[in-house]
Design an enzyme around this catalytic site. Structure first.
Site, PDB file in Angstrom:
ATOM      1  CE  LYS A  17      76.998  25.330  31.831  1.00 34.23           C
ATOM      2  NZ  LYS A  17      77.255  23.928  32.183  1.00 34.23           N
ATOM      3  CB  SER A  18      71.924  22.149  28.223  1.00 29.20           C
ATOM      4  OG  SER A  18      72.203  22.120  29.598  1.00 29.20           O
ATOM      5  CE  LYS A  40      74.272  19.118  39.446  1.00 30.27           C
ATOM      6  NZ  LYS A  40      74.084  18.442  38.141  1.00 30.27           N
ATOM      7  CG  ASP A  57      72.596  23.431  36.433  1.00 31.46           C
ATOM      8  OD1 ASP A  57      73.097  22.580  37.195  1.00 31.46           O
ATOM      9  OD2 ASP A  57      72.578  23.304  35.188  1.00 31.46           O
ATOM     10  NE  ARG A  71      75.031  26.559  36.623  1.00 32.80           N
ATOM     11  CZ  ARG A  71      74.843  27.094  35.412  1.00 32.80           C
ATOM     12  NH1 ARG A  71      74.532  28.365  35.283  1.00 32.80           N
ATOM     13  NH2 ARG A  71      74.973  26.358  34.319  1.00 32.80           N
ATOM     14  NE  ARG A  87      80.904  17.667  38.445  1.00 35.81           N
ATOM     15  CZ  ARG A  87      80.118  18.367  37.634  1.00 35.81           C
ATOM     16  NH1 ARG A  87      80.643  19.271  36.834  1.00 35.81           N
ATOM     17  NH2 ARG A  87      78.816  18.158  37.629  1.00 35.81           N
ATOM     18  NE  ARG A 128      71.622  17.767  25.690  1.00 38.13           N
ATOM     19  CZ  ARG A 128      72.163  18.002  26.886  1.00 38.13           C
ATOM     20  NH1 ARG A 128      72.912  19.084  27.087  1.00 38.13           N
ATOM     21  NH2 ARG A 128      71.949  17.162  27.895  1.00 38.13           N
TER      22      ARG A 128
HETATM   23  C1  S3P Z   1      73.198  19.212  32.121  1.00 37.30           C
HETATM   24  C2  S3P Z   1      72.596  18.432  33.061  1.00 37.30           C
HETATM   25  C3  S3P Z   1      72.638  18.698  34.501  1.00 37.30           C
HETATM   26  C4  S3P Z   1      73.141  20.102  34.813  1.00 37.30           C
HETATM   27  C5  S3P Z   1      74.303  20.503  33.965  1.00 37.30           C
HETATM   28  C6  S3P Z   1      73.954  20.434  32.498  1.00 37.30           C
HETATM   29  C7  S3P Z   1      73.097  18.840  30.690  1.00 37.30           C
HETATM   30  O1  S3P Z   1      73.486  17.756  35.121  1.00 37.30           O
HETATM   31  O2  S3P Z   1      73.488  20.217  36.184  1.00 37.30           O
HETATM   32  O3  S3P Z   1      74.716  21.817  34.270  1.00 37.30           O
HETATM   33  O4  S3P Z   1      73.402  19.690  29.825  1.00 37.30           O
HETATM   34  O5  S3P Z   1      72.691  17.709  30.407  1.00 37.30           O
HETATM   35  P1  S3P Z   1      72.896  16.321  35.613  1.00 37.30           P
HETATM   36  O6  S3P Z   1      72.159  15.779  34.483  1.00 37.30           O
HETATM   37  O7  S3P Z   1      74.096  15.492  35.942  1.00 37.30           O
HETATM   38  O8  S3P Z   1      72.061  16.645  36.808  1.00 37.30           O
END
Ligand code: S3P
Length: 438
Positions: free
Chosen positions: A28-29, A349, A322, A394, A129, A33
């Site tokens: 996902k991350s 979260k 996560d 999750r 959030r 990007r």
């Molecule tokens: C993420 C960073 C994390 C993670 C999120 C994805 C990212 O959050 O919990 O699911 O893609 O940079 P934090 O950086 O706020 O801890």
């Protein structure tokens, strides 16, 4: 709560074991990007293995709304016609980012440096959030980003501001904050540096370099300077270790299991789950390690084993941030006590993951006590019952795996948001051996 999809309930029958070889969906991350940097690049970027989850589609649609031509996703393939660092156009409407904190926090940095105004909104969960962690340092850089009085979305961004680079020491270890500021820094005058109190995922730094944009990384500090450009490239997104986690935990706790998770990203900033499960006595075998476009990837074989409760080392917390909902299920099936501290971030979260997990585990007959910054879980016998996931993907998937060891059916409510990160979860889990209906 999901904005668009109707609600969903999962029902898991006890027993079963996980086996075979599977590939879970893309990271996902990294998928987020790839859209952001591909859009800002010069030339055509081709992405494969893209995660077509709702969160990533929110990012993709936001860039489409800013004039970027994006083809796909078709079977994980996305083609992005980059517009360059200064080619985004003003969206005609607020950008709706659904459940996705990553979209909102990263975009707040990127968009505060553009020549147009815009508004970022989200669903009920995202609208609660905390955003001051980004609006504060962005204001120091000269950006104008307004939140509600409570510091929550929507974010109203006023463009045409002159940004100046800063050196920022993050009070919390957050890759989203780091990435937000580095993206703003691409446009700021002078150097922008972000220092982290503990290592966090470094996909932004790696991918910027992959696009040919210099990033200076010195220990805990990452810096960028303006004036560079991004050159389009090919990105092969590995399978998401966070999604693989549910199967790692499921296989570890269900007797007779033997599963191989293929092509999983094992970036060192993401492998807390492997380290923690090994400390608990899990049987994990990592093989076929290779480098795919600047990200390490491997296959992970997991066999059932007897787990023991541990005190989770605090230095692993950001590396597994996560993965805790699933790890709590492992702790519930372990012998003895598991103690987590230093994980207050879990309370902000997609849900309050400490409280929601503690409540669900108690419903299933486990002695679990939420603390201010963690949880204490006594391993025991999982009963049956109905657990509320509070719309947190999750949490829903973690309790699904608990069903493997429960004494009777486990019913999980409010599961529609599993689509945010893991489309096809029910089908894949069923194929691997979980008796799940959803
Ligand atoms: C993420 C960073 C994390 C993670 C999120 C994805 C990212 O959050 O919990 O699911 O893609 O940079 P934090 O950086 O706020 O801890």
């Amino acid at each position: 709560m999901s904005h668009s999809s109707p609600n969903k309930t999962f029902t898991i029958q006890p027993g079963g074991q996980l086996s075979g070889a599977i590939r879970v969906p893309g990271d996902k991350s990294i998928s987020h990007r790839s859209i952001m940097l591909g859009s800002l690049a010069e030339g055509t970027t081709q992405v494969s293995g893209f995660l077509s989850g709702e969160d990533n589609l929110a990012t993709l649609n936001a860039f489409r709304a800013m004039g970027v031509v994006i083809d796909g996703p078709h079977d994980g393939k996305v083609t992005i016609q980059g517009v360059g660092l200064h080619g985004l156009k003003a969206p005609t409407e607020p950008l709706y980012l659904g459940n996705s904190g990553t979209s909102m926090r990263l975009l707040s940095g990127l968009l505060s440096a553009q020549a147009f105004d815009c508004v970022l909104t989200g669903d009920a969960s995202l609208s609660g959030r905390p955003m001051r962690r980004v609006t504060g340092p962005l204001a120091t850089m000269g950006a104008r980003v307004e939140s509600t009085e409570a510091g929550t979305p929507p974010l109203k961004i006023t463009g045409k501001q002159k940004l100046t680079g800063i050196q920022y020491d993050m009070p919390v270890a957050s890759a989203q904050v780091k990435s937000c500021l580095l993206l703003a820094g691409l446009y700021a005058e002078g150097k922008t540096c972000v220092s982290e109190p503990a290592p966090t995922r470094d996909h932004t730094e790696r991918m910027l370099k992959g696009f040919g944009y210099p990033v200076e990384v010195n220990g805990a500090t990452a810096c960028v300077q303006p004036g560079g450009k991004l050159s389009a490239c090919k990105i092969d997104v590995p399978a998401d270790i966070s999604s693989a986690t549910f199967f790692m935990v499921g296989a570890a706790i269900a007797p007779g299991s033997d599963i191989t998770l293929q092509h999983v990203g094992i970036n060192p900033t993401r492998i807390g789950v492997i380290n923690i499960l090994r400390l608990m006595g899990a049987d994990l075998e990592i093989s076929n390690e290779r480098d795919i476009g600047g990200e390490p990837v491997a296959d992970i074989r997991v066999r059932a084993s007897k787990l023991k409760g541990i005190r989770i080392p605090e230095d692993q917390v950001p590396l597994a941030i996560d993965e805790f909902p699933a790890l709590f299920v492992a702790a519930a099936c372990a012998e003895g006590e598991t103690v987590l501290t230093g994980a207050k971030e879990l309370r902000v979260k997609e849900s309050d993951r400490i409280q929601v997990m503690a409540d669900g585990l108690v419903t299933l007959g486990i002695d679990a006590n939420a603390t201010e910054d963690g949880i204490i879980i006594q391993g025991g016998a999982l009963g049956s019952g109905t657990v509320d996931s509070h719309g947190d993907h999750r949490i829903a998937m973690s309790f699904s795996m608990a069903g493997l060891r429960a004494a009777g059916p486990v019913v999980i409510t409010d599961c529609a948001n599993v689509e945010t990160s893991f489309p096809g979860f029910v089908e894949l889990a069923a194929r691997a051996g979980l008796s799940i209906r959803g």
